[in-house]
Design a protein around this motif. Structure first.
Motif, PDB file in Angstrom:
ATOM      1  N   LEU A 118       0.827  -1.205   0.000  1.00 50.41           N
ATOM      2  CA  LEU A 118       0.000   0.000   0.000  1.00 50.41           C
ATOM      3  C   LEU A 118       0.864   1.259   0.000  1.00 50.41           C
ATOM      4  O   LEU A 118       0.628   2.187  -0.769  1.00 50.41           O
ATOM      5  N   ARG A 119       1.885   1.278   0.827  1.00 57.14           N
ATOM      6  CA  ARG A 119       2.791   2.442   0.874  1.00 57.14           C
ATOM      7  C   ARG A 119       3.506   2.635  -0.460  1.00 57.14           C
ATOM      8  O   ARG A 119       3.676   3.760  -0.925  1.00 57.14           O
ATOM      9  N   ALA A 120       3.915   1.535  -1.096  1.00 53.34           N
ATOM     10  CA  ALA A 120       4.593   1.627  -2.392  1.00 53.34           C
ATOM     11  C   ALA A 120       3.668   2.221  -3.451  1.00 53.34           C
ATOM     12  O   ALA A 120       4.071   3.091  -4.227  1.00 53.34           O
ATOM     13  N   GLU A 121       2.429   1.768  -3.483  1.00 54.09           N
ATOM     14  CA  GLU A 121       1.459   2.309  -4.456  1.00 54.09           C
ATOM     15  C   GLU A 121       1.185   3.782  -4.200  1.00 54.09           C
ATOM     16  O   GLU A 121       1.137   4.579  -5.133  1.00 54.09           O
ATOM     17  N   LEU A 122       1.004   4.147  -2.943  1.00 53.82           N
ATOM     18  CA  LEU A 122       0.725   5.543  -2.610  1.00 53.82           C
ATOM     19  C   LEU A 122       1.908   6.444  -2.958  1.00 53.82           C
ATOM     20  O   LEU A 122       1.717   7.578  -3.398  1.00 53.82           O
ATOM     21  N   ALA A 123       3.120   5.951  -2.796  1.00 51.51           N
ATOM     22  CA  ALA A 123       4.314   6.735  -3.129  1.00 51.51           C
ATOM     23  C   ALA A 123       4.350   7.077  -4.619  1.00 51.51           C
ATOM     24  O   ALA A 123       4.849   8.128  -5.000  1.00 51.51           O
ATOM     25  N   HIS A 124       3.782   6.199  -5.450  1.00 55.48           N
ATOM     26  CA  HIS A 124       3.748   6.441  -6.894  1.00 55.48           C
ATOM     27  C   HIS A 124       2.670   7.451  -7.287  1.00 55.48           C
ATOM     28  O   HIS A 124       2.772   8.072  -8.335  1.00 55.48           O
ATOM     29  N   HIS A 125       1.637   7.584  -6.473  1.00 49.04           N
ATOM     30  CA  HIS A 125       0.484   8.376  -6.874  1.00 49.04           C
ATOM     31  C   HIS A 125       0.308   9.718  -6.177  1.00 49.04           C
ATOM     32  O   HIS A 125      -0.278  10.629  -6.737  1.00 49.04           O
ATOM     33  N   THR A 126       0.742   9.844  -4.951  1.00 52.65           N
ATOM     34  CA  THR A 126       0.520  11.098  -4.236  1.00 52.65           C
ATOM     35  C   THR A 126       1.752  11.476  -3.416  1.00 52.65           C
ATOM     36  O   THR A 126       2.390  10.612  -2.829  1.00 52.65           O
ATOM     37  N   PRO A 127       2.076  12.767  -3.390  1.00 52.29           N
ATOM     38  CA  PRO A 127       3.222  13.206  -2.589  1.00 52.29           C
ATOM     39  C   PRO A 127       2.901  13.272  -1.088  1.00 52.29           C
ATOM     40  O   PRO A 127       3.802  13.370  -0.270  1.00 52.29           O
ATOM     41  N   MET A 128       1.627  13.206  -0.740  1.00 57.57           N
ATOM     42  CA  MET A 128       1.210  13.297   0.661  1.00 57.57           C
ATOM     43  C   MET A 128       1.576  12.017   1.407  1.00 57.57           C
ATOM     44  O   MET A 128       1.249  10.920   0.977  1.00 57.57           O
ATOM     45  N   GLU A 129       2.266  12.162   2.521  1.00 63.73           N
ATOM     46  CA  GLU A 129       2.631  11.039   3.373  1.00 63.73           C
ATOM     47  C   GLU A 129       1.511  10.794   4.395  1.00 63.73           C
ATOM     48  O   GLU A 129       0.822  11.726   4.793  1.00 63.73           O
ATOM     49  N   PRO A 130       1.332   9.554   4.852  1.00 66.97           N
ATOM     50  CA  PRO A 130       0.322   9.309   5.891  1.00 66.97           C
ATOM     51  C   PRO A 130       0.713   9.977   7.204  1.00 66.97           C
ATOM     52  O   PRO A 130       1.902  10.049   7.528  1.00 66.97           O
ATOM     53  N   TYR A 131      -0.276  10.466   7.939  1.00 69.15           N
ATOM     54  CA  TYR A 131       0.025  11.082   9.232  1.00 69.15           C
ATOM     55  C   TYR A 131       0.236  10.021  10.299  1.00 69.15           C
ATOM     56  O   TYR A 131       0.809  10.304  11.349  1.00 69.15           O
ATOM     57  N   ALA A 132      -0.186   8.787  10.021  1.00 71.93           N
ATOM     58  CA  ALA A 132       0.027   7.677  10.954  1.00 71.93           C
ATOM     59  C   ALA A 132       0.018   6.367  10.180  1.00 71.93           C
ATOM     60  O   ALA A 132      -0.716   6.221   9.203  1.00 71.93           O
ATOM     61  N   THR A 133       0.847   5.425  10.625  1.00 69.98           N
ATOM     62  CA  THR A 133       0.817   4.070  10.071  1.00 69.98           C
ATOM     63  C   THR A 133       0.881   3.088  11.238  1.00 69.98           C
ATOM     64  O   THR A 133       1.647   3.279  12.181  1.00 69.98           O
ATOM     65  N   VAL A 134       0.050   2.072  11.136  1.00 74.68           N
ATOM     66  CA  VAL A 134       0.025   1.020  12.153  1.00 74.68           C
ATOM     67  C   VAL A 134       0.068  -0.296  11.405  1.00 74.68           C
ATOM     68  O   VAL A 134      -0.805  -0.572  10.583  1.00 74.68           O
ATOM     69  N   ASN A 135       1.090  -1.114  11.665  1.00 76.09           N
ATOM     70  CA  ASN A 135       1.165  -2.397  10.963  1.00 76.09           C
ATOM     71  C   ASN A 135       0.543  -3.485  11.823  1.00 76.09           C
ATOM     72  O   ASN A 135       1.205  -4.246  12.498  1.00 76.09           O
ATOM     73  N   LYS A 136      -0.768  -3.522  11.728  1.00 81.62           N
ATOM     74  CA  LYS A 136      -1.550  -4.492  12.484  1.00 81.62           C
ATOM     75  C   LYS A 136      -2.797  -4.828  11.671  1.00 81.62           C
ATOM     76  O   LYS A 136      -3.415  -3.948  11.086  1.00 81.62           O
ATOM     77  N   ASN A 137      -3.174  -6.092  11.653  1.00 83.64           N
ATOM     78  CA  ASN A 137      -4.352  -6.503  10.914  1.00 83.64           C
ATOM     79  C   ASN A 137      -5.581  -6.424  11.819  1.00 83.64           C
ATOM     80  O   ASN A 137      -5.759  -7.270  12.694  1.00 83.64           O
ATOM     81  N   VAL A 138      -6.415  -5.413  11.601  1.00 81.82           N
ATOM     82  CA  VAL A 138      -7.632  -5.247  12.396  1.00 81.82           C
ATOM     83  C   VAL A 138      -8.868  -5.149  11.505  1.00 81.82           C
ATOM     84  O   VAL A 138      -9.907  -4.644  11.937  1.00 81.82           O
ATOM     85  N   VAL A 139      -8.766  -5.634  10.269  1.00 87.21           N
ATOM     86  CA  VAL A 139      -9.917  -5.621   9.370  1.00 87.21           C
ATOM     87  C   VAL A 139     -11.039  -6.442  10.003  1.00 87.21           C
ATOM     88  O   VAL A 139     -10.815  -7.537  10.494  1.00 87.21           O
ATOM     89  N   GLY A 140     -12.228  -5.887  10.011  1.00 84.18           N
ATOM     90  CA  GLY A 140     -13.376  -6.580  10.584  1.00 84.18           C
ATOM     91  C   GLY A 140     -13.580  -6.316  12.063  1.00 84.18           C
ATOM     92  O   GLY A 140     -14.561  -6.761  12.640  1.00 84.18           O
ATOM     93  N   GLN A 141     -12.673  -5.597  12.697  1.00 85.18           N
ATOM     94  CA  GLN A 141     -12.822  -5.287  14.120  1.00 85.18           C
ATOM     95  C   GLN A 141     -13.675  -4.025  14.282  1.00 85.18           C
ATOM     96  O   GLN A 141     -13.887  -3.272  13.334  1.00 85.18           O
ATOM     97  N   ALA A 142     -14.124  -3.791  15.488  1.00 86.32           N
ATOM     98  CA  ALA A 142     -14.977  -2.636  15.785  1.00 86.32           C
ATOM     99  C   ALA A 142     -14.222  -1.323  15.568  1.00 86.32           C
ATOM    100  O   ALA A 142     -12.997  -1.263  15.704  1.00 86.32           O
TER     101      ALA A 142
END
Length: 155
Positions: A118-142
């Protein structure tokens, strides 16, 4: 001259993703409640590689000599390709929001392997950096679990 943007129209995005699903949330402020904006699905990522491939890898001749070998090493390709496609779709959505002037910033919460894609794709498309990144799988959580991960002192 560019038209002025209504600040009430702008929002922050939070992407929660893994290789098979990505959910993009909107929030008015960095600590505001999450509202689901769009979901991207990659159902094929849940399948076994053998179910994605139409046939087996087969055999090939070596370029030098008389040996033959299987093409089994190429089995990881389909799942990786599908995950990269999902990352590209999410990236294109975020990029469109940034270019329209609606996105004030974005955060990424993703499974470690997918976060890199995801970071690699975003680096190709937008100069804006994320304000936060969390490397944790929480898909489907509340939403509360996701909000808690993004809480930082001073926000």
């Amino acid at each position: 001259m560019t038209p002025s943007m209504d600040s009430g129209n702008k929002h922050f995005l939070v992407v929660v993703a893994e290789e098979s699903k990505a959910v993009v949330y909107r929030r008015a402020t960095l600590s505001g409640p999450l509202q689901e904006a769009i979901t991207f699905e990659n159902e094929a990522a849940r399948l076994k590689t053998g179910e994605i491939l139409a046939d087996k890898g087969g055999r090939s001749f070596d370029s030098h000599g008389h040996g033959r070998h299987t093409m089994a090493n190429e089995k990881d390709g389909p799942k990786k390709h599908l995950a990269e496609r999902l990352a590209r779709e999410v990236s294109e959505y975020i990029t469109a929001e940034v270019h329209k002037g609606r996105c004030r910033g974005y955060a990424l919460v993703a499974a470690p392997k997918f976060l890199g894609m995801l970071r690699a794709e975003l680096a190709h498309h937008t100069p804006m950096e994320p304000y936060a990144t969390v490397n944790k799988n929480v898909v489907g959580q509340a939403k509360a679990v996701i909000e808690k991960l993004l809480v930082q002192p001073g926000w």
